[in-house]
Design a protein around this motif. Structure first.
Motif, PDB file in Angstrom:
ATOM      1  N   LEU A 136      83.706  42.649 -33.026  1.00  0.00           N
ATOM      2  CA  LEU A 136      82.922  42.202 -34.176  1.00  0.00           C
ATOM      3  C   LEU A 136      81.491  42.753 -34.174  1.00  0.00           C
ATOM      4  O   LEU A 136      81.079  43.373 -35.162  1.00  0.00           O
ATOM      5  CB  LEU A 136      82.913  40.675 -34.277  1.00  0.00           C
ATOM      6  CG  LEU A 136      82.124  40.123 -35.470  1.00  0.00           C
ATOM      7  CD1 LEU A 136      82.744  40.578 -36.787  1.00  0.00           C
ATOM      8  CD2 LEU A 136      82.055  38.620 -35.407  1.00  0.00           C
ATOM      9  N   PRO A 137      80.721  42.584 -33.101  1.00  0.00           N
ATOM     10  CA  PRO A 137      79.356  43.115 -33.145  1.00  0.00           C
ATOM     11  C   PRO A 137      79.303  44.629 -33.327  1.00  0.00           C
ATOM     12  O   PRO A 137      78.480  45.135 -34.086  1.00  0.00           O
ATOM     13  CB  PRO A 137      78.756  42.720 -31.791  1.00  0.00           C
ATOM     14  CG  PRO A 137      79.606  41.628 -31.273  1.00  0.00           C
ATOM     15  CD  PRO A 137      80.957  41.825 -31.872  1.00  0.00           C
ATOM     16  N   LEU A 165      71.515  38.727 -44.250  1.00  0.00           N
ATOM     17  CA  LEU A 165      72.241  37.532 -44.698  1.00  0.00           C
ATOM     18  C   LEU A 165      73.750  37.738 -44.627  1.00  0.00           C
ATOM     19  O   LEU A 165      74.486  36.842 -44.198  1.00  0.00           O
ATOM     20  CB  LEU A 165      71.817  37.154 -46.121  1.00  0.00           C
ATOM     21  CG  LEU A 165      70.374  36.660 -46.274  1.00  0.00           C
ATOM     22  CD1 LEU A 165      70.036  36.464 -47.750  1.00  0.00           C
ATOM     23  CD2 LEU A 165      70.138  35.386 -45.484  1.00  0.00           C
ATOM     24  N   ALA A 166      74.206  38.922 -45.023  1.00  0.00           N
ATOM     25  CA  ALA A 166      75.645  39.217 -44.953  1.00  0.00           C
ATOM     26  C   ALA A 166      76.116  39.204 -43.504  1.00  0.00           C
ATOM     27  O   ALA A 166      77.188  38.663 -43.192  1.00  0.00           O
ATOM     28  CB  ALA A 166      75.943  40.571 -45.598  1.00  0.00           C
ATOM     29  N   GLY A 167      75.312  39.773 -42.594  1.00  0.00           N
ATOM     30  CA  GLY A 167      75.656  39.752 -41.176  1.00  0.00           C
ATOM     31  C   GLY A 167      75.758  38.333 -40.645  1.00  0.00           C
ATOM     32  O   GLY A 167      76.673  37.996 -39.890  1.00  0.00           O
ATOM     33  N   GLY A 168      74.822  37.481 -41.044  1.00  0.00           N
ATOM     34  CA  GLY A 168      74.868  36.079 -40.631  1.00  0.00           C
ATOM     35  C   GLY A 168      76.101  35.379 -41.156  1.00  0.00           C
ATOM     36  O   GLY A 168      76.772  34.635 -40.421  1.00  0.00           O
ATOM     37  N   LEU A 169      76.434  35.609 -42.417  1.00  0.00           N
ATOM     38  CA  LEU A 169      77.618  34.994 -43.019  1.00  0.00           C
ATOM     39  C   LEU A 169      78.903  35.483 -42.342  1.00  0.00           C
ATOM     40  O   LEU A 169      79.785  34.682 -42.021  1.00  0.00           O
ATOM     41  CB  LEU A 169      77.663  35.300 -44.523  1.00  0.00           C
ATOM     42  CG  LEU A 169      78.810  34.683 -45.301  1.00  0.00           C
ATOM     43  CD1 LEU A 169      78.747  33.153 -45.229  1.00  0.00           C
ATOM     44  CD2 LEU A 169      78.760  35.141 -46.751  1.00  0.00           C
ATOM     45  N   ILE A 170      78.978  36.793 -42.108  1.00  0.00           N
ATOM     46  CA  ILE A 170      80.155  37.341 -41.419  1.00  0.00           C
ATOM     47  C   ILE A 170      80.267  36.752 -40.017  1.00  0.00           C
ATOM     48  O   ILE A 170      81.363  36.391 -39.565  1.00  0.00           O
ATOM     49  CB  ILE A 170      80.090  38.885 -41.364  1.00  0.00           C
ATOM     50  CG1 ILE A 170      80.278  39.466 -42.767  1.00  0.00           C
ATOM     51  CG2 ILE A 170      81.150  39.454 -40.417  1.00  0.00           C
ATOM     52  CD1 ILE A 170      79.934  40.941 -42.877  1.00  0.00           C
ATOM     53  N   ILE A 172      79.154  33.815 -38.953  1.00  0.00           N
ATOM     54  CA  ILE A 172      79.584  32.413 -39.060  1.00  0.00           C
ATOM     55  C   ILE A 172      81.089  32.335 -39.303  1.00  0.00           C
ATOM     56  O   ILE A 172      81.797  31.586 -38.631  1.00  0.00           O
ATOM     57  CB  ILE A 172      78.813  31.687 -40.183  1.00  0.00           C
ATOM     58  CG1 ILE A 172      77.357  31.477 -39.765  1.00  0.00           C
ATOM     59  CG2 ILE A 172      79.462  30.357 -40.524  1.00  0.00           C
ATOM     60  CD1 ILE A 172      76.458  31.004 -40.893  1.00  0.00           C
ATOM     61  N   VAL A 173      81.567  33.126 -40.258  1.00  0.00           N
ATOM     62  CA  VAL A 173      82.992  33.100 -40.588  1.00  0.00           C
ATOM     63  C   VAL A 173      83.828  33.609 -39.408  1.00  0.00           C
ATOM     64  O   VAL A 173      84.777  32.951 -38.974  1.00  0.00           O
ATOM     65  CB  VAL A 173      83.278  33.938 -41.863  1.00  0.00           C
ATOM     66  CG1 VAL A 173      84.768  34.123 -42.073  1.00  0.00           C
ATOM     67  CG2 VAL A 173      82.644  33.275 -43.073  1.00  0.00           C
ATOM     68  N   ALA A 174      83.456  34.772 -38.872  1.00  0.00           N
ATOM     69  CA  ALA A 174      84.272  35.381 -37.813  1.00  0.00           C
ATOM     70  C   ALA A 174      84.268  34.532 -36.544  1.00  0.00           C
ATOM     71  O   ALA A 174      85.319  34.270 -35.972  1.00  0.00           O
ATOM     72  CB  ALA A 174      83.769  36.787 -37.518  1.00  0.00           C
ATOM     73  N   TYR A 175      83.091  34.125 -36.103  1.00  0.00           N
ATOM     74  CA  TYR A 175      83.038  33.335 -34.873  1.00  0.00           C
ATOM     75  C   TYR A 175      83.555  31.921 -35.102  1.00  0.00           C
ATOM     76  O   TYR A 175      84.110  31.315 -34.185  1.00  0.00           O
ATOM     77  CB  TYR A 175      81.622  33.331 -34.286  1.00  0.00           C
ATOM     78  CG  TYR A 175      81.268  34.646 -33.638  1.00  0.00           C
ATOM     79  CD1 TYR A 175      81.926  35.073 -32.497  1.00  0.00           C
ATOM     80  CD2 TYR A 175      80.283  35.464 -34.179  1.00  0.00           C
ATOM     81  CE1 TYR A 175      81.616  36.282 -31.897  1.00  0.00           C
ATOM     82  CE2 TYR A 175      79.965  36.679 -33.585  1.00  0.00           C
ATOM     83  CZ  TYR A 175      80.633  37.082 -32.450  1.00  0.00           C
ATOM     84  OH  TYR A 175      80.322  38.283 -31.866  1.00  0.00           O
ATOM     85  N   GLY A 176      83.390  31.410 -36.310  1.00  0.00           N
ATOM     86  CA  GLY A 176      83.955  30.097 -36.633  1.00  0.00           C
ATOM     87  C   GLY A 176      85.469  30.125 -36.558  1.00  0.00           C
ATOM     88  O   GLY A 176      86.102  29.261 -35.972  1.00  0.00           O
ATOM     89  N   ILE A 177      86.052  31.171 -37.143  1.00  0.00           N
ATOM     90  CA  ILE A 177      87.517  31.308 -37.114  1.00  0.00           C
ATOM     91  C   ILE A 177      87.987  31.579 -35.696  1.00  0.00           C
ATOM     92  O   ILE A 177      88.939  30.950 -35.206  1.00  0.00           O
ATOM     93  CB  ILE A 177      87.979  32.443 -38.075  1.00  0.00           C
ATOM     94  CG1 ILE A 177      87.739  32.004 -39.520  1.00  0.00           C
ATOM     95  CG2 ILE A 177      89.431  32.788 -37.842  1.00  0.00           C
ATOM     96  CD1 ILE A 177      87.904  33.121 -40.526  1.00  0.00           C
ATOM     97  N   LEU A 178      87.317  32.520 -35.007  1.00  0.00           N
ATOM     98  CA  LEU A 178      87.693  32.836 -33.628  1.00  0.00           C
ATOM     99  C   LEU A 178      87.531  31.627 -32.735  1.00  0.00           C
ATOM    100  O   LEU A 178      88.368  31.356 -31.874  1.00  0.00           O
ATOM    101  CB  LEU A 178      86.869  34.012 -33.104  1.00  0.00           C
ATOM    102  CG  LEU A 178      87.136  35.364 -33.707  1.00  0.00           C
ATOM    103  CD1 LEU A 178      86.139  36.391 -33.188  1.00  0.00           C
ATOM    104  CD2 LEU A 178      88.547  35.823 -33.414  1.00  0.00           C
ATOM    105  N   GLY A 179      86.443  30.890 -32.935  1.00  0.00           N
ATOM    106  CA  GLY A 179      86.205  29.680 -32.126  1.00  0.00           C
ATOM    107  C   GLY A 179      87.272  28.642 -32.333  1.00  0.00           C
ATOM    108  O   GLY A 179      87.750  28.006 -31.374  1.00  0.00           O
TER     109      GLY A 179
END
Length: 186
Positions: A136-137, A165-170, A172-179
């Motif tokens: 991801l990073p 802002l897009a990086g922050g949103l991505i 949140i979504v990616a790590y939220g889902i992965l988490g």
């Protein structure tokens, strides 16, 4: 308090060109010499300083000062980083026309621009080395770099705030889902 003031005063005094070229000096002072932060904390602080309103140099000084000594520490560190520029700009403004007409000054500023570009690249390279070697990073880095290059090549005016802002949103979504997947898998 005086240590905070003096550390950021020196950073503010010997940095030309803005906050981004200050990153290398902040890292050297805050992480290596003073050990007020770790490398990881520095990267997090830079993300916060970049994504909050205001000049990044002031945001960095305020953050470090607050982390060290609370509100009064943030006042001392912020004053330290701002004071040299304030004094220098004031003095230059008194003699601006005569100052800029001097050929050695014009030559000096041409050289300073080159040095500042190098300092910004060095700070960026240092941050890139600290980027986690995960999908991801690294993917986000490549995508953002590609977008920024395309915007520059096609001379499209675009605020980097939207990319942040897009990086922050991505994230949140990616790590939220992965988490959630990791939590559900345990």
């Amino acid at each position: 308090m005086l240590d905070l003031f003096w550390a950021f005063f020196k950073i503010g005094l010997f940095t030309l060109g803005g906050g981004y070229d200050m990153i290398a000096q902040v890292r050297e002072t805050i992480v290596e010499k003073k050990q007020w932060m770790t490398e990881e904390e520095l990267v997090q602080m830079l993300a916060i300083a970049e994504s909050t309103p205001g000049p990044i140099a002031i945001n960095m000084a305020t953050y470090v000062g607050y982390k060290q000594k609370g509100v009064i520490g943030s006042v001392f560190a912020t004053t330290g980083v701002v004071l040299p520029s304030l004094v220098i700009v004031y003095v230059i403004s008194l003699f601006l026309d005569a100052f800029m007409a001097l050929r050695p000054v014009a030559w000096a500023f041409a050289g300073i621009k080159c040095a500042v570009a190098f300092l910004i690249l060095r700070a960026g390279y240092g941050l890139l080395k600290k980027l986690p070697r995960k999908v991801l990073p690294m993917s986000m880095f490549v995508i953002v770099m590609g977008i920024m290059l395309a915007l520059e090549l096609f001379a499209v005016s675009f605020s980097s705030v939207f990319l942040i802002l897009a990086g922050g949103l991505i994230g949140i979504v990616a790590y939220g889902i992965l988490g959630r997947k990791k939590e559900g898998g345990k």
